[in-house]
Design a protein around this motif. Structure first.
Motif, short mmCIF file in Angstrom:
data_model
loop_
_atom_site.label_atom_id
_atom_site.label_comp_id
_atom_site.label_asym_id
_atom_site.label_seq_id
_atom_site.Cartn_x
_atom_site.Cartn_y
_atom_site.Cartn_z
N LEU A 177 0.82 -1.21 0.00
CA LEU A 177 0.00 0.00 0.00
C LEU A 177 0.85 1.26 0.00
O LEU A 177 0.35 2.36 -0.28
N ASP A 178 2.13 1.13 0.29
CA ASP A 178 3.02 2.29 0.36
C ASP A 178 3.01 3.06 -0.96
O ASP A 178 3.33 2.51 -2.02
N GLY A 179 2.63 4.35 -0.88
CA GLY A 179 2.60 5.19 -2.07
C GLY A 179 1.36 5.05 -2.92
O GLY A 179 1.21 5.76 -3.93
N LYS A 180 0.45 4.19 -2.56
CA LYS A 180 -0.78 3.98 -3.33
C LYS A 180 -1.89 4.90 -2.83
O LYS A 180 -1.83 5.45 -1.73
N ASN A 181 -2.92 5.05 -3.65
CA ASN A 181 -4.08 5.87 -3.31
C ASN A 181 -5.24 4.99 -2.87
O ASN A 181 -5.62 4.05 -3.58
N THR A 182 -5.79 5.28 -1.69
CA THR A 182 -6.94 4.53 -1.18
C THR A 182 -8.06 5.51 -0.82
O THR A 182 -7.87 6.73 -0.86
N ALA A 183 -9.21 4.99 -0.44
CA ALA A 183 -10.33 5.84 -0.03
C ALA A 183 -11.10 5.18 1.10
O ALA A 183 -11.34 3.97 1.07
N ASN A 184 -11.45 5.98 2.09
CA ASN A 184 -12.29 5.54 3.21
C ASN A 184 -12.77 6.78 3.97
O ASN A 184 -12.26 7.88 3.74
N THR A 185 -13.75 6.60 4.85
CA THR A 185 -14.12 7.70 5.73
C THR A 185 -12.90 8.02 6.61
O THR A 185 -12.27 7.12 7.14
N ILE A 186 -12.59 9.29 6.74
CA ILE A 186 -11.31 9.74 7.27
C ILE A 186 -10.97 9.20 8.66
O ILE A 186 -9.86 8.77 8.91
N SER A 187 -11.91 9.20 9.58
CA SER A 187 -11.57 8.79 10.95
C SER A 187 -11.82 7.30 11.20
O SER A 187 -11.76 6.85 12.33
N SER A 188 -12.05 6.53 10.14
CA SER A 188 -12.29 5.10 10.31
C SER A 188 -10.97 4.37 10.56
O SER A 188 -9.89 4.86 10.24
N THR A 189 -11.07 3.18 11.13
CA THR A 189 -9.87 2.37 11.36
C THR A 189 -9.24 1.97 10.03
O THR A 189 -8.03 1.76 9.96
N TYR A 190 -10.06 1.87 8.98
CA TYR A 190 -9.54 1.48 7.68
C TYR A 190 -8.62 2.57 7.12
O TYR A 190 -7.56 2.28 6.57
N ALA A 191 -9.02 3.82 7.25
CA ALA A 191 -8.18 4.93 6.80
C ALA A 191 -6.88 4.98 7.61
O ALA A 191 -5.79 5.17 7.05
N GLU A 192 -7.00 4.79 8.91
CA GLU A 192 -5.82 4.81 9.78
C GLU A 192 -4.84 3.70 9.42
O GLU A 192 -3.63 3.91 9.40
N LEU A 193 -5.39 2.51 9.14
CA LEU A 193 -4.53 1.37 8.78
C LEU A 193 -3.83 1.62 7.45
O LEU A 193 -2.64 1.33 7.30
N ALA A 194 -4.56 2.15 6.48
CA ALA A 194 -3.97 2.43 5.17
C ALA A 194 -2.84 3.46 5.30
O ALA A 194 -1.76 3.30 4.70
N GLU A 195 -3.07 4.50 6.08
CA GLU A 195 -2.03 5.52 6.28
C GLU A 195 -0.81 4.96 6.99
O GLU A 195 0.32 5.36 6.72
N ARG A 218 -9.95 5.63 -10.02
CA ARG A 218 -9.42 6.84 -9.42
C ARG A 218 -8.65 6.57 -8.11
O ARG A 218 -7.96 7.45 -7.61
N ILE A 219 -8.78 5.38 -7.57
CA ILE A 219 -7.96 4.95 -6.43
C ILE A 219 -7.42 3.55 -6.73
O ILE A 219 -7.96 2.83 -7.59
N ASP A 220 -6.37 3.18 -6.02
CA ASP A 220 -5.77 1.86 -6.24
C ASP A 220 -6.43 0.78 -5.39
O ASP A 220 -6.44 -0.39 -5.79
N ALA A 221 -6.94 1.17 -4.22
CA ALA A 221 -7.50 0.18 -3.31
C ALA A 221 -8.37 0.85 -2.26
O ALA A 221 -8.36 2.08 -2.11
N THR A 222 -9.11 0.04 -1.55
CA THR A 222 -9.84 0.49 -0.37
C THR A 222 -9.79 -0.61 0.67
O THR A 222 -9.65 -1.79 0.33
#
Length: 300
Positions: A177-195, A218-222
């Motif tokens: 996931l490093d350097g890839k574009n993902t999408a999620n609701t910002i404060s979700s655990t999924y966004a935190e894990l991706a970051e 428009r994104i690489d993964a979610t």
């Protein structure tokens, strides 16, 4: 002397007026709060019982469970857009695993359930502000959230999936996931894990918007719950997406409550209700109904 008598008379008249107003207030306080029936309400709208309680006391109750039982209503926050947890069916009825879990908890507490829908961040803010009594929305326990909220015992266990376009072979692990574009609701655990793994996260409002971005390239993964992916594929079998990787350990899903002594008895009551629902097999039945597997039990 006349001046003293006049002053005494004026004070007596004022006292009668004050007593009259106090009597009106007292009557309002003695009238029982009207509990709402189960209904859908937009985020930020106060319930009648909540408004009455604030008018009467002017402050947050010391014991949230007693306040809920006095007004005969528990206000439950959820998104309403995250199938199969909480969503709308073809007839626009609010349904889902969390909707039924919330209703069963309300039944155990002997009160009506009022469901309030809104975006994820707004629901957490509303819980903080006391607009909602609890949030039932597949909320995973994290160290950061545990510092801010008191959680009930877990009622579900899920693994997190990296979901990619069916033609994407670049992402096969969380390290990818490093350097890839993902999408999620910002404060979700999924966004935190991706970051945490170096992804650039685009904030979205709901699950449908996430999959639209993924399918359009428009994104690489979610990232999302494994069971959510399977539910989406059941409704959209033609969708060209796949699971690239899964977390090894399951996350614990529970109900966040406002931290502090006011929620202690409510937390205990909800834990008792969840234990009874687990022992009776009702949680397992709901899991099979909505997910096709029993997520109420942790898998070894």
């Amino acid at each position: 002397m006349k001046k003293t008598r006049l002053t005494t008379l004026l004070l007596a008249v004022s006292a009668i007026g004050v007593l009259g107003m106090t009597g009106c207030s007292g009557n309002n306080q003695q009238a029982p709060a009207q509990g709402s029936t189960a209904a859908q309400t937009q985020e930020g709208t106060q319930t009648q019982g909540e408004t009455e309680a604030q008018e009467e006391t002017g402050e947050e109750p010391d014991d949230l469970l007693s306040a809920i039982q006095d007004k005969g209503e528990i206000v439950i926050a959820m998104e309403g857009t995250w199938a199969p947890w909480t969503y709308h069916d073809e007839d626009d009825n609010l349904v889902g695993y969390d909707v039924e879990v919330g209703q069963l908890i309300a039944d155990k507490l002997g009160v009506d359930a009022t469901f309030v829908e809104g975006e994820w961040d707004g629901l957490l803010a509303g819980l903080d502000a006391g607009r909602y009594d609890m949030m039932v929305n597949g909320v995973e326990i994290t160290d950061e959230r545990a510092e801010k909220y008191d959680f009930t015992d877990p009622y579900a266990y899920i693994r997190t999936a990296i979901i990619v376009n069916g033609d994407n072979n670049e992402i096969q692990s969380y390290d990818d996931l490093d350097g890839k574009n993902t999408a999620n609701t910002i404060s979700s655990t999924y966004a935190e894990l991706a970051e945490r793994f170096g992804a650039q996260v685009t904030g979205v409002d709901d699950l449908n918007q996430t999959f639209e971005l993924l399918l359009s390239g428009r994104i690489d993964a979610t990232l999302n719950a494994e069971v959510t992916y399977y539910d989406y594929m059941k409704a959209h079998p033609e969708a060209n997406i796949k699971i690239a990787a899964l977390t090894e350990e399951a996350s614990h899903v529970a109900i966040p409550l406002r931290k502090g002594g006011e929620s202690d008895r409510l937390q205990e009551a909800i834990n008792e209700a969840l234990a009874e629902l687990d022992e009776s097999g009702e949680l397992s039945e709901l899991s099979m109904k909505y997910f096709g597997s029993d997520i109420s039990q942790i898998s070894e």
